[in-house]
Motif scaffolding. Structure first.
Motif, PDB file in Angstrom:
ATOM      1  N   THR A   1      -5.627  -1.163 -11.138  1.00  0.00           N
ATOM      2  CA  THR A   1      -6.304  -0.506 -10.023  1.00  0.00           C
ATOM      3  C   THR A   1      -5.407  -0.435  -8.797  1.00  0.00           C
ATOM      4  O   THR A   1      -5.489   0.515  -8.010  1.00  0.00           O
ATOM      5  CB  THR A   1      -7.613  -1.239  -9.674  1.00  0.00           C
ATOM      6  N   GLY A   2      -4.534  -1.439  -8.618  1.00  0.00           N
ATOM      7  CA  GLY A   2      -3.606  -1.394  -7.489  1.00  0.00           C
ATOM      8  C   GLY A   2      -2.639  -0.231  -7.599  1.00  0.00           C
ATOM      9  O   GLY A   2      -2.379   0.470  -6.615  1.00  0.00           O
ATOM     10  N   ILE A   3      -2.111   0.000  -8.808  1.00  0.00           N
ATOM     11  CA  ILE A   3      -1.206   1.130  -9.008  1.00  0.00           C
ATOM     12  C   ILE A   3      -1.958   2.447  -8.810  1.00  0.00           C
ATOM     13  O   ILE A   3      -1.465   3.372  -8.156  1.00  0.00           O
ATOM     14  CB  ILE A   3      -0.592   1.093 -10.420  1.00  0.00           C
ATOM     15  N   LEU A   4      -3.159   2.541  -9.362  1.00  0.00           N
ATOM     16  CA  LEU A   4      -3.939   3.770  -9.215  1.00  0.00           C
ATOM     17  C   LEU A   4      -4.247   4.042  -7.743  1.00  0.00           C
ATOM     18  O   LEU A   4      -4.213   5.190  -7.295  1.00  0.00           O
ATOM     19  CB  LEU A   4      -5.234   3.676 -10.018  1.00  0.00           C
ATOM     20  N   ALA A   5      -4.547   2.982  -6.986  1.00  0.00           N
ATOM     21  CA  ALA A   5      -4.848   3.168  -5.565  1.00  0.00           C
ATOM     22  C   ALA A   5      -3.636   3.696  -4.820  1.00  0.00           C
ATOM     23  O   ALA A   5      -3.755   4.556  -3.936  1.00  0.00           O
ATOM     24  CB  ALA A   5      -5.317   1.850  -4.952  1.00  0.00           C
ATOM     25  N   SER A   6      -2.448   3.204  -5.169  1.00  0.00           N
ATOM     26  CA  SER A   6      -1.244   3.676  -4.488  1.00  0.00           C
ATOM     27  C   SER A   6      -0.936   5.119  -4.844  1.00  0.00           C
ATOM     28  O   SER A   6      -0.243   5.812  -4.097  1.00  0.00           O
ATOM     29  CB  SER A   6      -0.046   2.787  -4.849  1.00  0.00           C
ATOM     30  N   CYS A   7      -1.451   5.587  -5.993  1.00  0.00           N
ATOM     31  CA  CYS A   7      -1.227   6.979  -6.396  1.00  0.00           C
ATOM     32  C   CYS A   7      -2.273   7.920  -5.833  1.00  0.00           C
ATOM     33  O   CYS A   7      -2.157   9.139  -5.991  1.00  0.00           O
ATOM     34  CB  CYS A   7      -1.243   7.087  -7.923  1.00  0.00           C
TER      35      CYS A   7
ATOM     36  N   ALA B   1       6.497   8.343 -28.173  1.00  0.00           N
ATOM     37  CA  ALA B   1       6.272   9.748 -28.531  1.00  0.00           C
ATOM     38  C   ALA B   1       6.146  10.650 -27.311  1.00  0.00           C
ATOM     39  O   ALA B   1       6.121  11.882 -27.445  1.00  0.00           O
ATOM     40  CB  ALA B   1       5.018   9.870 -29.396  1.00  0.00           C
ATOM     41  N   GLY B   2       6.043  10.071 -26.111  1.00  0.00           N
ATOM     42  CA  GLY B   2       5.882  10.882 -24.906  1.00  0.00           C
ATOM     43  C   GLY B   2       4.451  11.242 -24.593  1.00  0.00           C
ATOM     44  O   GLY B   2       4.197  12.024 -23.673  1.00  0.00           O
ATOM     45  N   ASP B   3       3.482  10.672 -25.317  1.00  0.00           N
ATOM     46  CA  ASP B   3       2.073  10.972 -25.060  1.00  0.00           C
ATOM     47  C   ASP B   3       1.521  10.139 -23.906  1.00  0.00           C
ATOM     48  O   ASP B   3       0.487  10.481 -23.340  1.00  0.00           O
ATOM     49  CB  ASP B   3       1.239  10.714 -26.318  1.00  0.00           C
ATOM     50  N   VAL B   4       2.165   9.038 -23.594  1.00  0.00           N
ATOM     51  CA  VAL B   4       1.789   8.173 -22.473  1.00  0.00           C
ATOM     52  C   VAL B   4       3.047   7.949 -21.638  1.00  0.00           C
ATOM     53  O   VAL B   4       4.152   7.825 -22.184  1.00  0.00           O
ATOM     54  CB  VAL B   4       1.208   6.828 -22.972  1.00  0.00           C
ATOM     55  N   ASP B   5       2.881   7.908 -20.324  1.00  0.00           N
ATOM     56  CA  ASP B   5       4.036   7.733 -19.437  1.00  0.00           C
ATOM     57  C   ASP B   5       4.236   6.278 -19.006  1.00  0.00           C
ATOM     58  O   ASP B   5       5.365   5.811 -18.889  1.00  0.00           O
ATOM     59  CB  ASP B   5       3.876   8.614 -18.195  1.00  0.00           C
ATOM     60  N   VAL B   6       3.141   5.594 -18.746  1.00  0.00           N
ATOM     61  CA  VAL B   6       3.207   4.190 -18.320  1.00  0.00           C
ATOM     62  C   VAL B   6       2.111   3.421 -19.032  1.00  0.00           C
ATOM     63  O   VAL B   6       0.970   3.898 -19.122  1.00  0.00           O
ATOM     64  CB  VAL B   6       3.030   4.056 -16.788  1.00  0.00           C
ATOM     65  N   GLY B   7       2.449   2.245 -19.547  1.00  0.00           N
ATOM     66  CA  GLY B   7       1.462   1.423 -20.227  1.00  0.00           C
ATOM     67  C   GLY B   7       1.373   0.048 -19.595  1.00  0.00           C
ATOM     68  O   GLY B   7       2.372  -0.518 -19.153  1.00  0.00           O
TER      69      GLY B   7
ATOM     70  N   THR C   1      11.205   0.089 -21.990  1.00  0.00           N
ATOM     71  CA  THR C   1      11.498  -1.109 -21.203  1.00  0.00           C
ATOM     72  C   THR C   1      10.226  -1.554 -20.505  1.00  0.00           C
ATOM     73  O   THR C   1       9.271  -0.783 -20.372  1.00  0.00           O
ATOM     74  CB  THR C   1      12.605  -0.820 -20.163  1.00  0.00           C
ATOM     75  N   ALA C   2      10.199  -2.807 -20.071  1.00  0.00           N
ATOM     76  CA  ALA C   2       8.991  -3.360 -19.456  1.00  0.00           C
ATOM     77  C   ALA C   2       9.339  -4.051 -18.156  1.00  0.00           C
ATOM     78  O   ALA C   2      10.355  -4.745 -18.053  1.00  0.00           O
ATOM     79  CB  ALA C   2       8.308  -4.342 -20.403  1.00  0.00           C
ATOM     80  N   THR C   3       8.489  -3.856 -17.150  1.00  0.00           N
ATOM     81  CA  THR C   3       8.637  -4.492 -15.846  1.00  0.00           C
ATOM     82  C   THR C   3       7.558  -5.550 -15.688  1.00  0.00           C
ATOM     83  O   THR C   3       6.365  -5.228 -15.765  1.00  0.00           O
ATOM     84  CB  THR C   3       8.492  -3.448 -14.727  1.00  0.00           C
ATOM     85  N   PRO C   4       7.906  -6.820 -15.488  1.00  0.00           N
ATOM     86  CA  PRO C   4       6.883  -7.851 -15.277  1.00  0.00           C
ATOM     87  C   PRO C   4       6.053  -7.547 -14.025  1.00  0.00           C
ATOM     88  O   PRO C   4       6.601  -7.201 -12.979  1.00  0.00           O
ATOM     89  CB  PRO C   4       7.696  -9.142 -15.107  1.00  0.00           C
ATOM     90  N   LEU C   5       4.741  -7.674 -14.152  1.00  0.00           N
ATOM     91  CA  LEU C   5       3.855  -7.388 -13.029  1.00  0.00           C
ATOM     92  C   LEU C   5       3.265  -8.654 -12.431  1.00  0.00           C
ATOM     93  O   LEU C   5       3.277  -8.842 -11.221  1.00  0.00           O
ATOM     94  CB  LEU C   5       2.730  -6.447 -13.465  1.00  0.00           C
TER      95      LEU C   5
ATOM     96  N   ILE D   1       6.639   4.452 -11.778  1.00  0.00           N
ATOM     97  CA  ILE D   1       7.456   3.320 -12.236  1.00  0.00           C
ATOM     98  C   ILE D   1       7.960   2.513 -11.043  1.00  0.00           C
ATOM     99  O   ILE D   1       7.992   1.277 -11.072  1.00  0.00           O
ATOM    100  CB  ILE D   1       8.632   3.823 -13.097  1.00  0.00           C
ATOM    101  N   HIS D   2       8.339   3.202  -9.967  1.00  0.00           N
ATOM    102  CA  HIS D   2       8.789   2.502  -8.760  1.00  0.00           C
ATOM    103  C   HIS D   2       7.683   1.613  -8.210  1.00  0.00           C
ATOM    104  O   HIS D   2       7.949   0.495  -7.722  1.00  0.00           O
ATOM    105  CB  HIS D   2       9.223   3.515  -7.703  1.00  0.00           C
ATOM    106  N   ARG D   3       6.444   2.065  -8.297  1.00  0.00           N
ATOM    107  CA  ARG D   3       5.317   1.265  -7.822  1.00  0.00           C
ATOM    108  C   ARG D   3       5.123   0.008  -8.667  1.00  0.00           C
ATOM    109  O   ARG D   3       4.604  -0.998  -8.177  1.00  0.00           O
ATOM    110  CB  ARG D   3       4.037   2.102  -7.828  1.00  0.00           C
ATOM    111  N   LEU D   4       5.528   0.065  -9.933  1.00  0.00           N
ATOM    112  CA  LEU D   4       5.411  -1.115 -10.793  1.00  0.00           C
ATOM    113  C   LEU D   4       6.276  -2.258 -10.269  1.00  0.00           C
ATOM    114  O   LEU D   4       5.980  -3.432 -10.534  1.00  0.00           O
ATOM    115  CB  LEU D   4       5.854  -0.792 -12.224  1.00  0.00           C
ATOM    116  N   ARG D   5       7.334  -1.931  -9.570  1.00  0.00           N
ATOM    117  CA  ARG D   5       8.296  -2.949  -9.151  1.00  0.00           C
ATOM    118  C   ARG D   5       7.916  -3.622  -7.845  1.00  0.00           C
ATOM    119  O   ARG D   5       8.625  -4.495  -7.364  1.00  0.00           O
ATOM    120  CB  ARG D   5       9.685  -2.319  -9.038  1.00  0.00           C
TER     121      ARG D   5
END
Length: 300
Positions: A109-115, A140-146, A159-163, A288-292
């Motif tokens: 929800t934090g990422i969604l709020a920033s978007c 496959a390119g069907d999802v951009d961020v998981g 690749t994965a970014t620790p949250l 992705i930048h927001r993930l960091r």
């Protein structure tokens, strides 16, 4: 019809003076007159009366056409702005997936709020997907961020970014002996059956259950795997076992379920944001930048 004809016509309509309009447009008066004549010829209508002694004036057709010309130019301006912002990655769309447990820790929800801020210029779609399906969709390119629980390896190109890191707590049935304790030692779980989501695939669950068993001196009895943590909690509430769950799941107030810290077996679980390493979309790169950015779990 050329857009420059519309622009020239609107300026002439505002000035009602060809020389001044030509100065504003940085054109020779003869070139401006030629544009207006070309527009009138294209429309088959006279838009401006050009009196030799009186100032130019709009005809009835010219007044009607002026309103439409102004709207058209305004829409063109908006389209240009959108195109430029999209090219800079200021606008765009991202497909986001998450495991069910990630919805309760505040990271998604934090990422969604920033978007969703007015200046973000991003739209997103979200869907719940299990970890294996997320990784396949990312590749496959069907999802951009998981958003998923940490695992020791990822498919090529992902690749994965620790949250954030959360404590693991014990979910037990209300009224059980463990629920009467403030903290539950591992040895008190000797006779219990452990319920976990996808025991074969969720590395954290498997290792954590085995660690609790080793700490308590017993071999854990593990139930067949379930779809997700919510399914595990449902079984716990029905008296069919106990579950090790992220602390943020305390927010899930299922009937019959109580949460207790582990007394002598400190465990943690990590949430990560997974994405393609060579992501080319400027809009997705902004997500992705927001993930960091540092993420703090909200209070339970």
């Amino acid at each position: 019809m050329e857009l420059r004809w519309l622009s020239s016509f609107v300026v002439v309509a505002e000035e009602l003076h060809f020389a001044r309009a030509a100065d504003r447009l940085h054109l020779a008066p003869s070139a401006l007159s030629a544009q207006i004549r070309a527009l009138e010829s294209h429309l088959g209508a006279r838009l401006i009366d050009r009196g030799r002694r009186a100032r130019p004036s709009l005809t009835g057709a010219g007044r009607l056409f002026l309103a439409e010309a102004e709207r058209t130019l305004a829409q063109v301006s908006r389209a240009e702005a959108v195109g430029r912002r999209a090219g800079r990655g200021e606008l765009g769309h991202a497909e986001i997936a998450y495991v069910a447990s990630a919805a309760f820790c505040g990271a998604v929800t934090g990422i969604l709020a920033s978007c969703s801020t007015p200046d973000a210029g991003l739209t997103v779609s979200v869907r719940e997907l299990e970890t294996p399906a997320q990784l396949e969709a990312l590749a496959a390119g069907d999802v951009d961020v998981g958003f998923l629980r940490w695992r020791p390896s990822y498919p090529p190109g992902i690749t994965a970014t620790p949250l954030l890191t959360e404590d693991v707590v014990l979910a037990v049935r209300e009224g059980s002996p463990q629920a009467a304790l403030e903290e539950v030692p591992a040895a008190a779980l000797r006779e219990e059956r452990f319920v976990a989501p996808y025991f074969d695939e969720e590395y954290g669950c498997r290792d954590q259950i085995l660690h609790v068993g080793a700490r308590g001196g017993f071999t854990p009895d593990v139930a067949p795997p379930v779809r997700d943590y919510i399914a595990a909690l449902t079984l716990v509430g029905g008296g069919h076992g106990v579950a090790l769950v992220p602390d943020s799941l305390r927010r899930v107030h299922l009937p019959g379920v109580a949460y207790r810290p582990l007394a002598d077996t400190p465990l943690t679980t990590r949430l990560v944001g997974a994405h393609r390493h060579d992501e080319s979309s400027p809009a997705v790169r902004k997500v992705i930048h927001r993930l960091r950015r540092p993420t703090t779990p909200p209070p339970t």
